[in-house]
Design a protein around this motif. Structure first.
Motif, short mmCIF file in Angstrom:
data_model
loop_
_atom_site.label_atom_id
_atom_site.label_comp_id
_atom_site.label_asym_id
_atom_site.label_seq_id
_atom_site.Cartn_x
_atom_site.Cartn_y
_atom_site.Cartn_z
N TRP A 45 27.85 -26.09 77.52
CA TRP A 45 28.50 -24.77 77.60
C TRP A 45 29.98 -24.87 77.27
CZ3 TRP A 45 26.04 -20.34 77.37
CH2 TRP A 45 24.68 -20.35 77.67
N TYR A 52 28.88 -18.93 71.57
CA TYR A 52 28.00 -18.06 72.37
C TYR A 52 28.60 -16.66 72.51
CZ TYR A 52 25.70 -16.26 76.59
OH TYR A 52 25.04 -15.47 77.51
N GLY A 92 27.26 -19.30 88.05
CA GLY A 92 26.93 -19.39 86.63
C GLY A 92 27.42 -18.15 85.90
N GLY A 94 29.62 -17.59 83.56
CA GLY A 94 30.05 -17.57 82.16
C GLY A 94 31.45 -16.99 82.08
N ASP A 113 31.61 -20.97 87.83
CA ASP A 113 30.81 -21.54 86.73
C ASP A 113 31.18 -23.01 86.62
OD1 ASP A 113 29.17 -20.22 84.14
OD2 ASP A 113 30.05 -22.19 83.77
N VAL A 114 30.22 -23.81 86.14
CA VAL A 114 30.49 -25.25 86.02
C VAL A 114 31.29 -25.55 84.76
CG1 VAL A 114 28.43 -25.91 84.66
CG2 VAL A 114 29.32 -27.46 86.42
N SER A 115 31.32 -24.64 83.80
CA SER A 115 31.93 -24.92 82.50
C SER A 115 33.36 -24.41 82.43
CB SER A 115 31.09 -24.28 81.39
OG SER A 115 31.87 -24.12 80.22
N MET A 118 33.69 -21.86 79.53
CA MET A 118 33.27 -20.49 79.81
C MET A 118 34.32 -19.79 80.70
SD MET A 118 30.55 -19.84 78.11
CE MET A 118 29.41 -18.60 78.70
N ASP A 139 29.90 -26.29 90.41
CA ASP A 139 28.46 -26.41 90.18
C ASP A 139 27.76 -25.55 91.24
OD1 ASP A 139 25.72 -27.38 90.28
OD2 ASP A 139 26.41 -29.11 89.12
N ALA A 140 26.82 -24.74 90.82
CA ALA A 140 26.15 -23.83 91.76
C ALA A 140 25.37 -24.58 92.83
CB ALA A 140 25.22 -22.89 91.00
N SER A 156 23.36 -13.61 86.49
CA SER A 156 22.60 -13.09 85.36
C SER A 156 22.40 -14.25 84.39
CB SER A 156 23.38 -11.94 84.70
OG SER A 156 22.77 -11.58 83.47
N PHE A 157 21.26 -14.90 84.50
CA PHE A 157 20.88 -16.01 83.62
C PHE A 157 21.80 -17.23 83.75
CE2 PHE A 157 18.09 -12.98 81.72
CZ PHE A 157 17.09 -13.71 81.10
N ALA A 159 23.19 -20.81 85.55
CA ALA A 159 22.93 -22.02 86.35
C ALA A 159 21.44 -22.39 86.51
CB ALA A 159 23.59 -21.89 87.73
N VAL A 163 19.32 -26.53 85.58
CA VAL A 163 19.29 -27.63 86.54
C VAL A 163 17.84 -27.95 86.92
CG1 VAL A 163 21.56 -27.03 87.48
CG2 VAL A 163 19.50 -26.10 88.57
C1 LIG Z 1 23.54 -17.81 79.73
S1 LIG Z 1 25.08 -18.09 80.52
C2 LIG Z 1 25.06 -16.81 81.73
C3 LIG Z 1 26.43 -16.29 81.98
C4 LIG Z 1 26.65 -14.81 81.74
N1 LIG Z 1 25.93 -14.01 82.70
C5 LIG Z 1 26.24 -14.45 80.33
O1 LIG Z 1 25.26 -13.73 80.15
O2 LIG Z 1 26.92 -14.90 79.39
C6 LIG Z 1 24.71 -19.52 81.52
C7 LIG Z 1 25.90 -20.02 82.33
O3 LIG Z 1 25.41 -20.92 83.34
C8 LIG Z 1 26.40 -21.91 83.53
N2 LIG Z 1 25.85 -23.09 84.21
C9 LIG Z 1 24.99 -24.02 83.71
N3 LIG Z 1 24.72 -24.94 84.65
C10 LIG Z 1 25.42 -24.60 85.76
C11 LIG Z 1 25.56 -25.17 87.05
N4 LIG Z 1 24.90 -26.28 87.40
N5 LIG Z 1 26.36 -24.55 87.95
C12 LIG Z 1 27.05 -23.44 87.60
N6 LIG Z 1 26.97 -22.85 86.37
C13 LIG Z 1 26.16 -23.43 85.47
C14 LIG Z 1 26.90 -22.18 82.11
O4 LIG Z 1 28.12 -22.86 82.10
C15 LIG Z 1 26.93 -20.79 81.52
O5 LIG Z 1 28.20 -20.21 81.66
#
Ligand SMILES: C[S@@+](CC[C@H](N)C(=O)[O-])C[C@H]1O[C@@H](n2cnc3c(N)ncnc32)[C@H](O)[C@@H]1O
Length: 287
Positions: A45, A52, A92, A94, A113-115, A118, A139-140, A156-157, A159, A163
Motif C-alpha cells: 500500500w 490506487y 485500515g 487508507g 492505517d498501517v501504510s 496512504m 496495524d489494526a 470500508s475494505f 485491513a 491479514v
Molecule cells: C482498499 S484500502 C481501503 C481504504 C479505504 N476505505 C479505500 O476505500 O480506499 C485497504 C487499506 O487497508 C490498509 N491495511 C492493510 N493491512 C492493514 C493492517 N494490517 N492494519 C491496518 N491497515 C491495513 C491498507 O494500507 C489500505 O490503506
C-alpha cells in the motif's frame, strides 16, 4: 453514548521501516508464512498509494463515505446511525475519505492505517478539502488505544482482507469499543473467491473452490511476498466476529445499482447483475 473525544493513542503499534516491494514476478493461490503475508500489505500500500488513488479517488470522493464498489454511501445507508458527538475509530482507513465525511457529520474521529503512504495521501486530502482528520499509523491487529475508547468502529475494505489473522482485528476492536459500541466492516463478498477476478462475462463462471482458503499471493524476483489477500467463507467471518465476543446483527449485501457504470477490478455492472460483490457485517459489543 459518550460525547467525549477519543483519547490520544498511547504509542505507535509497530515499527514502520519496511523495504519497498520489488515488482511482481509471480502470482497465484498458495500458502505462505503468516507473518510474511501479514507484513506484505504495508509495503504494497505504501508503494501503490498514489496509483490506487489516481484510479479510484474520484469514485471514492475526498470527503465522502463509500462502503463498496457498488457505490453504497453512508449518507444513504446510515449503517453507523447518527454519529454526531460520538467517538469513532476507522481502521485500515487508507486516505481517510470516510472519516473525513464523518467529521462533517459532527463525529470525533480517529483514522488509522498501517501504510504511511496512504496516510500521507490522506493528509494531502485534509489540505485540499479543509477537513482535517486526526490520523495514526497503526496495524489494526495492535491498536494503540485504551479500552472503552470508542463508541463506533468501522472499516470500508480496510485491513481485514490483508491479514491472515483477522480475528486479531476483531479482538482489538472489541477491546477498544465501549460496551454497546458497534463494529461495521465491509469486505469482498466471500462467494467471489470461487470466480475469476474479471469484470466481464468470464467472471461469471466459477473456476475454483469457495472452500480453498489459500491466499492470493504475489511475489517478487527474490521470492518475497509483496501482496497477499486472504479469503474467508461467510461462516469464517461469522465465527471470527463471535469469537471476539461481539454479537453479529446483520450482513448487508448491496445490489448493483442500474446507474453505476464503474468498473473496479473484478467489480462492474456485468457481474453485479448476477453476483454479490460486497458483504457488510454489522456487529455490536454486548453490554
Ligand atoms: C482498499 S484500502 C481501503 C481504504 C479505504 N476505505 C479505500 O476505500 O480506499 C485497504 C487499506 O487497508 C490498509 N491495511 C492493510 N493491512 C492493514 C493492517 N494490517 N492494519 C491496518 N491497515 C491495513 C491498507 O494500507 C489500505 O490503506
Amino acid at each position: 453514548m459518550s460525547a467525549t473525544p477519543p483519547p490520544v493513542p498511547r504509542e505507535s503499534s509497530a515499527p514502520y521501516d519496511v523495504a519497498p516491494p520489488g515488482p511482481t514476478a509471480d502470482a497465484g493461490y498458495r500458502d505462505v508464512p503468516a507473518a510474511e503475508g501479514g507484513r506484505a500489505g504495508r509495503g504494497w500500500w505504501d508503494a501503490n498509494a498514489q496509483e490506487y488513488l489516481d484510479e479510484h479517488g474520484a469514485f471514492l470522493g475526498a470527503a465522502d463515505f463509500c462502503w463498496c464498489p457498488e457505490g453504497l454511501r453512508e449518507r444513504d445507508a446510515r449503517l453507523l446511525g447518527d454519529v454526531a458527538g460520538l467517538r469513532v475509530l476507522e481502521v485500515g482507513a487508507g486516505a481517510a475519505q470516510c472519516s473525513r465525511w464523518l467529521v462533517t457529520q459532527g463525529a470525533h474521529v480517529v483514522a488509522t492505517d498501517v501504510s504511511r503512504g496512504m496516510l500521507a495521501a490522506g493528509a494531502a486530502l485534509d489540505r485540499t478539502t479543509g477537513v482535517r482528520v486526526p490520523a495514526v499509523q497503526a496495524d489494526a491487529r495492535r491498536l494503540p488505544f485504551a479500552e472503552d475508547a470508542f463508541d463506533v468502529a468501522f472499516t470500508s475494505f480496510g485491513a481485514i482482507p490483508f491479514v491472515p489473522d483477522a480475528e486479531a482485528i476483531h479482538r482489538e476492536v472489541a477491546r477498544v469499543l465501549r460496551p454497546g459500541g458497534t463494529w461495521t466492516f465491509s469486505v469482498t463478498h466471500p462467494v467471489r473467491w470461487a470466480f475469476p477476478d474479471d469484470p466481464g462475462t468470464h467472471g461469471l463462471t466459477a473456476n475454483r473452490s469457495y472452500f480453498d482458503r489459500r491466499p492470493y499471493v504475489e511475489t517478487d524476483d527474490a521470492g518475497r511476498v509483496v501482496y497477499a489477500e486472504y479469503h474467508r467463507t461467510l461462516g469464517d467471518h461469522v465465527r471470527e466476529v463471535v469469537a471476539a465476543g461481539l454479537e453479529l446483527r446483520d450482513v448487508v449485501e448491496p445490489g448493483w445499482p442500474a446507474d453505476n457504470t464503474e468498473v473496479w477490478g473484478g467489480w462492474g455492472p456485468v457481474r453485479g447483475a448476477y453476483l454479490p460483490g460486497t458483504a457488510i457485517f454489522r456487529a455490536r459489543l454486548p453490554g
